[in-house]
Design a protein around this motif. Structure first.
Motif, PDB file in Angstrom:
ATOM      1  N   GLN A 204      -8.689 -31.880 -16.506  1.00 46.74           N
ATOM      2  CA  GLN A 204      -9.660 -31.210 -15.654  1.00 46.74           C
ATOM      3  C   GLN A 204      -9.916 -29.765 -16.073  1.00 46.74           C
ATOM      4  N   LYS A 205      -9.448 -29.372 -17.250  1.00 46.71           N
ATOM      5  CA  LYS A 205      -9.621 -27.990 -17.701  1.00 46.71           C
ATOM      6  C   LYS A 205     -11.087 -27.683 -17.958  1.00 46.71           C
ATOM      7  N   ARG A 206     -11.452 -26.453 -17.726  1.00 51.31           N
ATOM      8  CA  ARG A 206     -12.808 -25.973 -18.015  1.00 51.31           C
ATOM      9  C   ARG A 206     -12.724 -24.925 -19.109  1.00 51.31           C
ATOM     10  N   PRO A 207     -13.795 -24.774 -19.894  1.00 53.58           N
ATOM     11  CA  PRO A 207     -13.758 -23.758 -20.953  1.00 53.58           C
ATOM     12  C   PRO A 207     -13.787 -22.348 -20.365  1.00 53.58           C
TER      13      PRO A 207
ATOM     14  N   VAL B 284     -15.404 -18.849 -20.335  1.00 54.68           N
ATOM     15  CA  VAL B 284     -16.710 -18.295 -20.687  1.00 54.68           C
ATOM     16  C   VAL B 284     -16.533 -16.790 -20.841  1.00 54.68           C
TER      17      VAL B 284
ATOM     18  N   ASP C 272      -7.540 -25.483 -25.881  1.00 56.65           N
ATOM     19  CA  ASP C 272      -8.494 -24.985 -24.891  1.00 56.65           C
ATOM     20  C   ASP C 272      -9.733 -24.433 -25.585  1.00 56.65           C
TER      21      ASP C 272
END
Length: 60
Positions: A8-11, A13, A31
């Protein structure tokens, strides 16, 4: 149904391309970081303690 850890990781920004060990202690190996300035996507090929940012693929 099993949940894959880390799925469920998000980049991250960022306003500019990541520099040196930026995000040390935050970005684990694999990541992603996206630069708002250039639109370039990077992956951490280092470690959680010492990130090393590598451009993903060939981006124009």
């Amino acid at each position: 149904m099993a949940v894959i850890e880390g799925a469920q990781k998000r980049p991250f920004v960022l306003e500019a391309d990541p520099v040196g060990t930026e995000l040390a202690g935050q970005a684990d190996i694999g990541d992603l970081a996206v630069s708002r300035a250039t639109g370039t996507v990077f992956t951490n090929t280092g470690t959680l303690a010492t990130p090393s940012w590598t451009v993903v693929g060939t981006q124009a």
